[in-house]
Design a protein around this motif. Structure first.
Motif, PDB file in Angstrom:
ATOM      1  N   UNK A 157       0.913  -1.188  -0.118  1.00 50.07           N
ATOM      2  CA  UNK A 157       0.022   0.096   0.059  1.00 50.07           C
ATOM      3  C   UNK A 157       0.787   1.362  -0.226  1.00 50.07           C
ATOM      4  N   UNK A 158       2.000   1.119   0.500  1.00 46.47           N
ATOM      5  CA  UNK A 158       2.982   2.501   0.783  1.00 46.47           C
ATOM      6  C   UNK A 158       3.358   2.639  -0.520  1.00 46.47           C
ATOM      7  N   UNK A 163      -1.134   8.036  -6.422  1.00 47.05           N
ATOM      8  CA  UNK A 163      -1.951   8.361  -5.286  1.00 47.05           C
ATOM      9  C   UNK A 163      -3.414   8.282  -5.769  1.00 47.05           C
ATOM     10  N   UNK A 164      -3.840   8.575  -6.732  1.00 47.29           N
ATOM     11  CA  UNK A 164      -5.246   8.661  -6.980  1.00 47.29           C
ATOM     12  C   UNK A 164      -5.813   7.144  -6.879  1.00 47.29           C
ATOM     13  N   UNK A 212      -4.580   4.733  -4.999  1.00 39.69           N
ATOM     14  CA  UNK A 212      -4.391   4.516  -3.698  1.00 39.69           C
ATOM     15  C   UNK A 212      -5.655   5.316  -2.779  1.00 39.69           C
ATOM     16  N   UNK A 213      -5.878   6.625  -3.300  1.00 45.76           N
ATOM     17  CA  UNK A 213      -7.218   6.988  -2.579  1.00 45.76           C
ATOM     18  C   UNK A 213      -8.518   6.223  -2.690  1.00 45.76           C
ATOM     19  N   UNK A 214      -8.774   5.755  -4.000  1.00 44.16           N
ATOM     20  CA  UNK A 214      -9.780   4.908  -4.232  1.00 44.16           C
ATOM     21  C   UNK A 214      -9.931   3.551  -3.709  1.00 44.16           C
ATOM     22  N   UNK A 252      -8.258   3.193  -0.657  1.00 47.73           N
ATOM     23  CA  UNK A 252      -8.362   3.335   0.814  1.00 47.73           C
ATOM     24  C   UNK A 252      -9.862   3.082   0.845  1.00 47.73           C
ATOM     25  N   UNK A 253     -10.747   3.960   0.315  1.00 45.72           N
ATOM     26  CA  UNK A 253     -12.054   3.947   0.456  1.00 45.72           C
ATOM     27  C   UNK A 253     -12.549   2.573   0.294  1.00 45.72           C
ATOM     28  N   UNK A 297     -11.118  -0.240   0.668  1.00 44.87           N
ATOM     29  CA  UNK A 297     -10.507  -1.165   1.704  1.00 44.87           C
ATOM     30  C   UNK A 297     -11.244  -0.751   3.169  1.00 44.87           C
TER      31      UNK A 297
END
Lengths: 85, 294
Positions: A47-48, A55-56, A58-60, A62-63, A65
């Protein structure tokens, strides 16, 4: 345990559903322990890496997950409460 | 444990504990609990930019569970929440841009801290007074005495729209969007979901029953926090592994909070909520005093 639906006039055997749910709960807990022991560090590092490169995405991710984990945990708790009676 | 995204070393069990506290507040009062979680995460050692972004991410998880349970109880007005979201997203962007300007002037911590502490104390005072008066009158009503929208006719700007779930026959679209916009600005400025302002505004300004206000606020928090998570991810402010740890406790707490809400009726629920924003304001002033305003 056979439960009779009130007034409906037919019986519903709930044993298979409860047995299936118990197996699912045990499997879920076992997988969680294995994941925490062997998979968490790899997962966090992946994830890191995603956060640095995309980053985009990763943002989606994150939501998805946090939402997915919350719904799965809620289902697990509901099943545990039902099994506990 | 060291979290590789934020490079912060945090105790996972403490994160779960904070999650339980925040989830309980979410289920009970329909607020995200950022005014409690933020200062606690900062005190544990998570950098402030990660506190804001990560807290938003964890709100998506706890909010979705609590909102789901409130929806099952019939406490979510989806139409009202979706219309409010239009205003919220605009407000969040405006708030985020105001933060950027304050950061450029090196005044962000001091100005934002004082503004939010004032807002928190104001909300506590207003909700506490109203609910205490309602209890003294012996009211068991789930609604506040009379909403401002019902009292002030100039607020009935056309077009009007009805919200049957909330029992509102005709209310101005602009008023609903304005509630979302105002809370969005605060959310963008101060972080969190802005529920500490949205919930009282739904009850006192629009006249939504307290229980529906709680559920609708949670639903709206999920949408605005989801948007905020993606936005903060682009700025490198989200540690999703910390958010996942917070949500383990958050799901437990949310279940406890939504179970508890059945036993506390209208004015008592509002009175129980009243001291919480003030507590957050006090924590904030304490943090500002110890870490400085710059």
């Amino acid at each position: 345990m056979v439960q009779r639906a009130g007034g409906a006039g037919f019986a519903i055997d709930r044993r298979p559903a409860q047995l299936g749910r118990a197996v699912a709960v045990i499997a879920y807990l076992a997988l969680t322990v294995l994941y925490a022991r062997y998979g968490l560090a790899y997962f966090a590092a992946s994830l890191a890496s995603l956060a640095r490169r995309h980053p985009l995405g990763y943002g989606f991710a994150a939501v998805a997950l946090v939402a997915g984990q919350a719904i799965a945990l809620e289902q697990l708790l509901a099943a545990l409460f039902e099994l506990a009676g | 444990m060291t979290f590789p995204i934020s490079h912060a070393s945090l105790p996972p069990l403490a994160l779960v504990g904070i999650g339980v506290l925040v989830g309980t507040f979410g289920g009970l009062f329909g607020v995200g609990g950022s005014f409690i979680a933020g200062p606690m995460l900062f005190a544990l050692g998570l950098p402030m930019n990660f506190v804001v972004g990560t807290d938003l991410a964890s709100l998506v998880g706890t909010g979705i569970v609590a909102a789901k349970r409130h929806r099952a109880l019939g406490n979510v007005d989806v139409k009202l929440a979706l219309l409010m979201t239009v205003g919220t997203l605009g407000g969040v962007e405006l708030g985020a841009r105001l933060v950027e300007r304050l950061v450029h002037r090196h005044a962000a911590n001091g100005v934002l801290g004082l503004v939010s502490a004032l807002v928190f104390f104001g909300v506590s005072l207003a909700v506490g007074l109203e609910s205490a008066v309602a209890i003294a009158k012996g009211s068991r009503d789930d609604r506040a005495d009379r909403s401002l929208a019902a009292r002030w006719s100039f607020l009935r700007l056309r077009p009007l729209v009805s919200f049957p779930v909330s029992g509102l026959p005709a209310i101005s679209v602009w008023l609903v969007i304005a509630v979302g916009f105002a809370t969005g600005i605060l959310s963008g400025l101060l972080g969190g979901g802005g529920g500490y302002l949205r919930m009282p505004m739904l009850v006192y300004l629009l006249g939504v029953p307290t229980h529906v206000a709680v559920g609708t606020d949670l639903f709206e928090v999920v949408l605005s926090a989801g948007y905020g998570t993606v936005s903060h991810s682009l700025k490198g402010n989200v540690d999703v592994v910390v958010a996942l740890a917070l949500d383990v406790g958050g799901v437990l707490g949310a279940r406890f909070g939504t179970w508890l809400v059945r036993f506390i009726r209208g004015p008592w629920l509002r009175l129980a909520f009243a001291p919480l924003p003030a507590l957050g304001g006090a924590l904030l002033l304490y943090t500002l005093y110890h870490h400085g305003g710059h």
